[in-house]
Design an enzyme around this catalytic site. Sequence first.
Site, short mmCIF file in Angstrom:
data_model
loop_
_atom_site.label_atom_id
_atom_site.label_comp_id
_atom_site.label_asym_id
_atom_site.label_seq_id
_atom_site.Cartn_x
_atom_site.Cartn_y
_atom_site.Cartn_z
N SER A 98 0.97 -0.72 -0.54
CA SER A 98 0.04 -0.03 -0.37
C SER A 98 0.93 1.66 -0.10
CB SER A 98 -0.53 -0.18 1.29
OG SER A 98 -2.37 -0.09 0.91
N SER A 145 -17.92 4.57 -1.44
CA SER A 145 -18.18 4.32 -2.75
C SER A 145 -18.37 4.77 -3.55
CB SER A 145 -18.92 2.69 -2.36
OG SER A 145 -18.90 2.47 -1.95
N LEU A 349 -3.86 -24.31 10.07
CA LEU A 349 -3.00 -24.59 10.94
C LEU A 349 -3.15 -24.71 12.68
CD1 LEU A 349 -1.23 -23.23 9.04
CD2 LEU A 349 -0.10 -21.92 10.53
N GLU A 374 -10.14 0.36 -2.24
CA GLU A 374 -10.06 0.76 -3.83
C GLU A 374 -11.28 0.23 -4.46
OE1 GLU A 374 -7.81 2.37 -5.93
OE2 GLU A 374 -5.61 2.65 -4.39
N GLY A 375 -12.61 0.68 -4.19
CA GLY A 375 -13.63 -0.37 -4.69
C GLY A 375 -13.88 -1.31 -4.17
N THR A 376 -15.21 -1.45 -3.29
CA THR A 376 -15.02 -2.85 -2.61
C THR A 376 -15.56 -3.83 -3.34
OG1 THR A 376 -17.41 -2.40 -2.66
CG2 THR A 376 -16.55 -1.41 -1.04
#
Length: 395
Positions: A98, A145, A349, A374-376
């Site tokens: 990021s 959004s 695990l 960054e947009g769902t």
Amino acid sequence: MPRPIDVNADYYQIEELLTEEERMVRDVARRFVDEEFMPRVQRCFRENSFPMELVPRLGQLGFLGMTLPTQYGCAGLNNIAYGLVSQELERGDSGLRSFASVQSSLVMYPIYAFGSEAQKSFWLPRLAKAEAIGCFGLTEPDFGSNPSGMLTRAKKEKGGYVLNGTKRWITNGSISDVAVVWAKLEQDGKDVIRGFIIEKERKGFTRLEIEGKFSFRASITSELIFEDCWIPEENLMPGTGGLKSPLMCLTQARYGIAWGATGAAIACYESAVDYARHRVMFSRPIGGYQLVQAKLVSMITEITKAQLLSYRLGKLKDAGKMRPEQVSMAKMNNVSTALHISRIARDILGANGITDDYPIIRHLLNLATVNTYEGTEDIHRLTIGRDITGLNAFE
Ligand code: TGC
Ligand code: FAD
């Protein structure tokens, strides 16, 4: 945990598709992550901090704005190399990728694409070398959004603009030297979204770190507040005009995320295979049980499909043919797949899957964010739906 050496996530020999230069760049990123980042990540995630001492290294290695031209101090590499670096960085941690995504795609790209020559020659070399850190302010508390509804406003005044508004969930906000901020400006009686370059020292500009996150703990997320913040005329990026400008930046960043999320998935897969081969339960390694094998097979199959999607997308991007909707497909698929893989890996695990002795729970928690920012996933599904039906679900 050392990275298992006998597990290969390149099931379809994608390595053979890469040029020597692409492999070399990828290997530099791989070594950096393994040798310099991995020894620090557990502490950073526990302490909710970013390893600031590695910021200059990201610049030295050429990972910031790496596809932009050498004329501005950038590496001028292709998009496959950019994708491979994103994949390696996010194999380390989504917060590390990021950092590079925001600096490269959301700060340097808009300055390059929409900035004046003076803005480009001042900022790009500094940002490339990591002498300055940038952030990108689009999202607001009530407009995520749907950024077109943003309330942040710029008002024209003599010699400059006055900004008012709040941006929230801004990666690197409180550690940045400069913010690329999107605000509405009245032009010819109409509100138009424009992009502004705002230095941290500007009066009326406050940054607050968001606390209490259980995701992206090795990354700084902030709120940016503008209260009658005056900035000079030359800080407006002249080429910006309308929502399309920030959305073009998102396309660049989403491309890197599509590759990056697969890196996180690979880390989870490698850890799970290694664990399944060694963990003995009912007197056999659990990797010998059919149910566990089925889980591992589905993980590597999805990783392979995601890698091929990214590779083809990179080729389209390098050929200048990539469409934003194709990026939506790769971002949506590769991130939701990675999130799913992290959940299966955690399950394999058992109790150890919830500790940070292994990378899986950290990736799982991070990927919940990557699936949202960054947009769902829903927004990308609707974007593709609009593309294939011609019917707009957002109206
Ligand atoms: P819409 O009418 O679809 O579009 C307006 C104009 O923009 C064009 N366009 C794009 N151009 C380039 N790339 C894209 N991805 C584009 N999407 C649309 C479009 O063609 C149109 O052009 P024109 O010429 O007709 O004006 O606008 P809309 O208001 O209907 O919104 C569409 C929607 C919902 C898809 C969009 O608003 C959207 O993408 N929403 C999601 C918001 C989002 O992703 N925010 C991210 C904030 S930044 C962030 O999360 C950083 S995390 C960083 C990190 O840490 O890595
Ligand atoms: P909302 O838009 O409120 O969505 C909530 C839910 O409703 C979602 O499931 C969504 O899919 C659904 N939904 C919304 N609209 C529709 C619809 N029309 N149809 C169906 N479902 C719908 N932003 C920046 O500008 N810069 C950054 O650097 C940045 N970094 C971030 C870092 C982190 C750690 C996080 C968590 C977020 C970051 N963001 C950043 C913000 C991020 O882009 C937004 O969180 C994201 O766009 C979603 O907006 P929202 O959170 O307001 O969710």
